[in-house]
Design an enzyme around this catalytic site. Sequence first.
Site, PDB file in Angstrom:
ATOM      1  N   LYS A   1       0.841  -1.210   0.000  1.00  9.36           N
ATOM      2  CA  LYS A   1       0.000   0.000   0.000  1.00  9.36           C
ATOM      3  C   LYS A   1       0.870   1.252   0.000  1.00  9.36           C
ATOM      4  CE  LYS A   1      -3.915  -2.229   2.275  1.00  9.36           C
ATOM      5  NZ  LYS A   1      -4.530  -2.633   3.546  1.00  9.36           N
TER       6      LYS A   1
ATOM      7  N   GLN B   1      -4.793  -1.063   9.772  1.00 14.20           N
ATOM      8  CA  GLN B   1      -4.777  -2.415   9.199  1.00 14.20           C
ATOM      9  C   GLN B   1      -5.442  -3.412  10.157  1.00 14.20           C
ATOM     10  OE1 GLN B   1      -3.493  -3.209   6.073  1.00 14.20           O
ATOM     11  NE2 GLN B   1      -4.284  -5.280   6.411  1.00 14.20           N
TER      12      GLN B   1
ATOM     13  N   ASP C   1     -10.949   3.448   4.263  1.00 20.84           N
ATOM     14  CA  ASP C   1     -11.426   2.062   4.191  1.00 20.84           C
ATOM     15  C   ASP C   1     -12.956   2.018   4.158  1.00 20.84           C
ATOM     16  OD1 ASP C   1      -9.664  -0.014   3.846  1.00 20.84           O
ATOM     17  OD2 ASP C   1      -9.169  -0.216   5.970  1.00 20.84           O
TER      18      ASP C   1
END
Length: 300
Positions: free
Chosen positions: A54, A98, A121
């Site tokens: 990422k 994460q 997200d």
Amino acid sequence: MSATLIDGKAFAATVREKVATHVARLKDEHGLTPGLAVVIVGDDPASHVYVRSKGKATVEAGMKSVEHRLDADTSEEALLTLVEQLNTDPSIHGILVQLPLPGHLNEDLVINAIDPAKDVDGFHISNVGLLGTGQKSMVPCTPLGCLMMLRDHHGSLSGLDAVVIGRSNIVGKPMAQLLLGDSCTVTIAHSRTKDLPEVVRRADIVVAAVGRPEMVPGDWIKPGATVIDVGINRIDAPEKGEGKTRLVGDCHFESCAEVAGAITPVPGGVGPMTIACLLANTVTACCRANSLAEPEGLTA
Ligand code: NAD
């Protein structure tokens, strides 16, 4: 194979190019550099691999990338303090924590501490509610990538029968909301669904997000349907040598590809689109934070 292959890798490259072009424009015309902060707690090797890729993709798109790697025993208080710092940092437009977090940390609490405008997200309860009510939101990256590929392949999705297999908050539910937003008739199937093969056979669009290797065979697929395979499953591959493995999706690729009109492969389908959409969400968040026009085709 008679189905058209939906090449997620190639499509993701075009999305990333669009993002990079928009980032360059933001820098030239407004002196702005979109910034993405990724927070990882603990030392799960797979999560570290994701976070590295990422970060690399973020830099390649011309954006600022910040990584915060915290010890597995980090306290909830320390993590929430970091999230708050990132919420107020004007150089950071996207924050991603994460998952999964170590067991002593409350994931819901941490995710809901992120400023919803920076929640790239799309997991914050506000964004879930905005998506569910058809309002502008940050959209979870994997379903957004699936939607982009479906729109690109079909043009309009209006009136099509869509079956989403899996009801997770990360993939299944937001995918269903997005398809509903594009006027599909949506069925969400899950582990308790009665006669799953019959349900799937109705679908013009099948999105499989289960996590069971090759569970959907070709004879569940309506001829000509579009199959989006979200599943990523590692299985033994003795044909490649002792101890070797390979990745497969939730759909049995060969048999589904004989019947479907179009299909995404695994790997090379949905996976690359997920990171591309994370970049897209970060540039979108930066534009919204600065009341600037959003790039076209990069949001739902
Ligand atoms: P999850 O475990 O949270 O959810 C799985 C869902 O499948 C559940 O809702 C469950 O009801 C349903 N299910 C389980 N067994 C079933 C059965 N026999 N029949 C019908 N439904 C059944 O998983 P998730 O996070 O939604 O991920 C699903 C898959 O997608 C996994 O393989 C994951 O690795 C993959 N994934 C890929 C990406 C990507 O970028 N390509 C991103 C996220 C998840």
